[in-house]
Design a protein around this motif. Structure first.
Motif, PDB file in Angstrom:
ATOM      1  N   GLU A  29       1.014  -1.246  -0.037  1.00  0.00           N
ATOM      2  CA  GLU A  29       0.142  -0.593   0.055  1.00  0.00           C
ATOM      3  C   GLU A  29       1.063   1.263  -0.040  1.00  0.00           C
ATOM      4  O   GLU A  29       0.441   2.269  -0.686  1.00  0.00           O
ATOM      5  N   GLU A  30       2.181   0.941   0.453  1.00  0.00           N
ATOM      6  CA  GLU A  30       3.192   2.338   0.956  1.00  0.00           C
ATOM      7  C   GLU A  30       3.455   2.461  -0.289  1.00  0.00           C
ATOM      8  O   GLU A  30       3.604   3.936  -1.070  1.00  0.00           O
ATOM      9  N   ILE A  31       3.809   1.376  -1.221  1.00  0.00           N
ATOM     10  CA  ILE A  31       4.771   1.762  -2.447  1.00  0.00           C
ATOM     11  C   ILE A  31       3.593   2.319  -3.542  1.00  0.00           C
ATOM     12  O   ILE A  31       4.042   3.211  -4.774  1.00  0.00           O
ATOM     13  N   THR A  32       2.412   1.262  -2.983  1.00  0.00           N
ATOM     14  CA  THR A  32       1.461   1.612  -4.478  1.00  0.00           C
ATOM     15  C   THR A  32       1.427   3.492  -4.126  1.00  0.00           C
ATOM     16  O   THR A  32       0.842   4.344  -5.622  1.00  0.00           O
ATOM     17  N   THR A  33       0.448   3.770  -2.930  1.00  0.00           N
ATOM     18  CA  THR A  33      -0.097   5.305  -3.063  1.00  0.00           C
ATOM     19  C   THR A  33       1.282   6.355  -2.611  1.00  0.00           C
ATOM     20  O   THR A  33       1.231   7.195  -2.363  1.00  0.00           O
ATOM     21  N   ARG A  34       2.575   6.023  -2.466  1.00  0.00           N
ATOM     22  CA  ARG A  34       3.718   6.612  -2.275  1.00  0.00           C
ATOM     23  C   ARG A  34       3.686   7.420  -1.058  1.00  0.00           C
ATOM     24  O   ARG A  34       3.966   8.544  -0.730  1.00  0.00           O
ATOM     25  N   ASN A  35       2.862   6.707   0.235  1.00  0.00           N
ATOM     26  CA  ASN A  35       2.196   7.729   0.898  1.00  0.00           C
ATOM     27  C   ASN A  35       2.046   6.825   2.656  1.00  0.00           C
ATOM     28  O   ASN A  35       2.895   5.940   2.272  1.00  0.00           O
ATOM     29  N   TRP A  36       1.675   7.050   3.523  1.00  0.00           N
ATOM     30  CA  TRP A  36       1.616   6.381   5.055  1.00  0.00           C
ATOM     31  C   TRP A  36       0.565   5.862   5.434  1.00  0.00           C
ATOM     32  O   TRP A  36       0.020   6.549   3.985  1.00  0.00           O
ATOM     33  N   ASP A  39      -3.019   7.468   5.711  1.00  0.00           N
ATOM     34  CA  ASP A  39      -2.494   8.669   5.450  1.00  0.00           C
ATOM     35  C   ASP A  39      -4.282   9.614   5.073  1.00  0.00           C
ATOM     36  O   ASP A  39      -4.295  10.990   5.178  1.00  0.00           O
ATOM     37  N   GLN A  74      -5.150   5.423  -7.343  1.00  0.00           N
ATOM     38  CA  GLN A  74      -3.735   4.939  -7.211  1.00  0.00           C
ATOM     39  C   GLN A  74      -3.527   3.372  -7.223  1.00  0.00           C
ATOM     40  O   GLN A  74      -2.326   2.624  -7.588  1.00  0.00           O
TER      41      GLN A  74
END
Length: 324
Positions: A29-36, A39, A74
Motif C-alpha cells: 500500500e505504501e509503494i502503491t500510494t507513495r504515502n504513509w 494518510d 492509485q
C-alpha cells in the motif's frame, strides 16, 4: 503490525510468519500510494492521539475489519488491491503465503523484467524464514540456559527448597529437633595466606574444598557454606535421617582428616595441612535468607556450640604433641 500482534496474543512461529504477510500488505500500500498508511485519516495530524485512535480501531474485531483506504485511481491495476486485501485478512490462516504472493505479483507484472516488488517480496520471504529459524534457535538457547540456571540453583540450595522457590512459593522456616553440625578450618591459614599471593590462596582453597566435596558426597550430609578456610556441613537437614546424623558427620570427619594427610599445597608442597574440627548435635531452625542471592541458613545454639568447639579445639598435630 498485524492486529493480532497489537492485541498481545501469544503467537507461534507460523502465526508470526503470517503476521509478516500482513505487514507486507501495508508495504504494498505504501509503494502503491507513495504515502504513509492511513494518510486519509491522519492528514497532517501525526500526533499521538490520532495514531492511538487508529491502533485502537485495529485492535477491535469489527466487520469489515479496519484497514487503510486506497482509492481505485492509485491502484493502477485492480489485481494489486486484491493482493493487499488478501494480505490484510483478519484471520492469519486465510492470508496467502509469500510464495503464493510472489506468483500473484508476477502475473501482474507478466512480461516485464524483475522489479522492485519482486525484490521486496524476496527479501520479506527470506527474512520470514530466517526469523522462524532464529526463534527456534533462541528457544533452544533459552531452554539450555534455564537448565543451567536450575542446576546452579540446586547447588546453592537444597533440592527440595529450590523446587519450592521455583514454583513461586515462600519457604517457611522449619524447626529440626536434632541434627549434627560440623565446622572445620585450617590451622595456620592466616600465616599461609600472608606468605602467599591471592591467586595461590584461591588455588589452595579450591583444591582442598574440591577434595572435601568429593568425600562428603558419599555421606548423608549437606554442605551449607564455605567462608574463607571455614567449611560447614550438617546432617539431618533438610531431609531428616532419624538418629543417623551424628554417625554420618563423625565418619565423614574421619575421612576428611585422613584425606589431608596426603594433601599437597601446590605452591608449598612441604607444608602439611592441619585441620581443626568442631561437632555438636542439637535442635536448630533452618530457613532461606535473602532474595537476590538466597542462602539456606541454620540458627540456634547448636550452631554456636559447634563453632565454639572448632575454634577452641586441637588440630591433628597439636593433639599428637599434647599426647606426647
Amino acid at each position: 503490525m498485524a492486529p493480532e500482534v497489537l492485541r498481545g496474543v501469544v503467537l507461534d512461529a507460523k502465526d508470526l510468519k503470517m503476521a509478516d504477510v500482513y505487514s507486507f500488505g501495508i508495504i504494498i500500500e505504501e509503494i502503491t500510494t507513495r504515502n504513509w498508511p492511513y494518510d486519509n485519516i491522519l492528514h497532517d495530524r501525526c500526533d499521538d492521539e490520532a495514531i492511538q485512535g487508529i491502533l485502537e480501531k485495529l485492535k477491535n474485531v469489527q466487520i469489515p475489519p479496519f484497514r487503510p483506504h486506497v482509492p481505485q485511481y492509485q491502484l493502477g491495476e485492480q489485481f494489486v488491491g486484491e493482493i493487499m486485501r488478501l494480505c490484510w485478512h483478519e484471520l492469519p490462516s486465510s492470508r496467502p503465503m509469500f510464495d503464493n504472493i510472489l506468483v500473484l505479483l508476477r502475473k501482474v507484472k507478466k512480461g516485464r523484467n524483475k522489479n522492485i516488488m519482486d525484490h521486496v517480496i524476496h527479501m520479506m520471504s527470506k527474512y520470514s524464514d530466517h526469523l522462524e529459524e532464529m526463534i527456534e534457535e533462541r528457544t533452544t538457547e533459552l531452554v539450555e540456559e534455564k537448565k543451567r540456571s536450575e542446576e546452579v540453583f540446586c547447588y546453592l540450595l537444597p533440592k527440595a527448597v529450590s523446587e519450592i522457590l521455583k514454583s513461586g512459593k515462600t519457604v517457611e522456616p522449619e524447626s529440626f529437633t536434632c541434627v549434627t553440625v560440623f565446622f572445620s578450618d585450617v590451622i595456620g591459614f592466616t600465616q599461609i595466606a600472608a606468605e602467599s599471593t591471592p591467586h595461590q590462596v584461591v588455588g589452595f582453597l579450591n583444591s582442598l574444598y574440591t577434595l572435601f566435596d568429593t568425600i562428603i558426597n558419599k555421606f548423608d550430609v549437606y554442605k551449607l557454606e564455605t567462608i574463607g578456610d571455614t567449611y560447614m556441613v550438617v546432617s539431618g537437614i533438610p531431609i531428616r535421617n532419624g538418629i543417623h546424623h551424628a554417625g554420618e558427620i563423625c565418619t565423614m570427619a574421619l575421612h576428611l582428616l585422613s584425606s589431608v594427610l596426603s594433601f599437597k599445597i601446590a605452591h608449598r608442597p612441604n607444608k602439611k595441612v592441619d585441620l581443626r574440627i568442631g561437632i555438636h548435635s542439637g535442635p536448630v531452625v533452618a530457613g532461606v535468607v535473602g532474595h537476590m542471592m538466597p542462602r539456606y541458613c541454620l540458627f540456634g545454639e547448636t550452631v554456636t556450640y559447634a563453632s565454639y568447639m572448632e575454634s577452641s579445639g586441637f588440630g591433628q598435630n597439636d593433639a599428637v604433641m599434647a599426647k606426647t
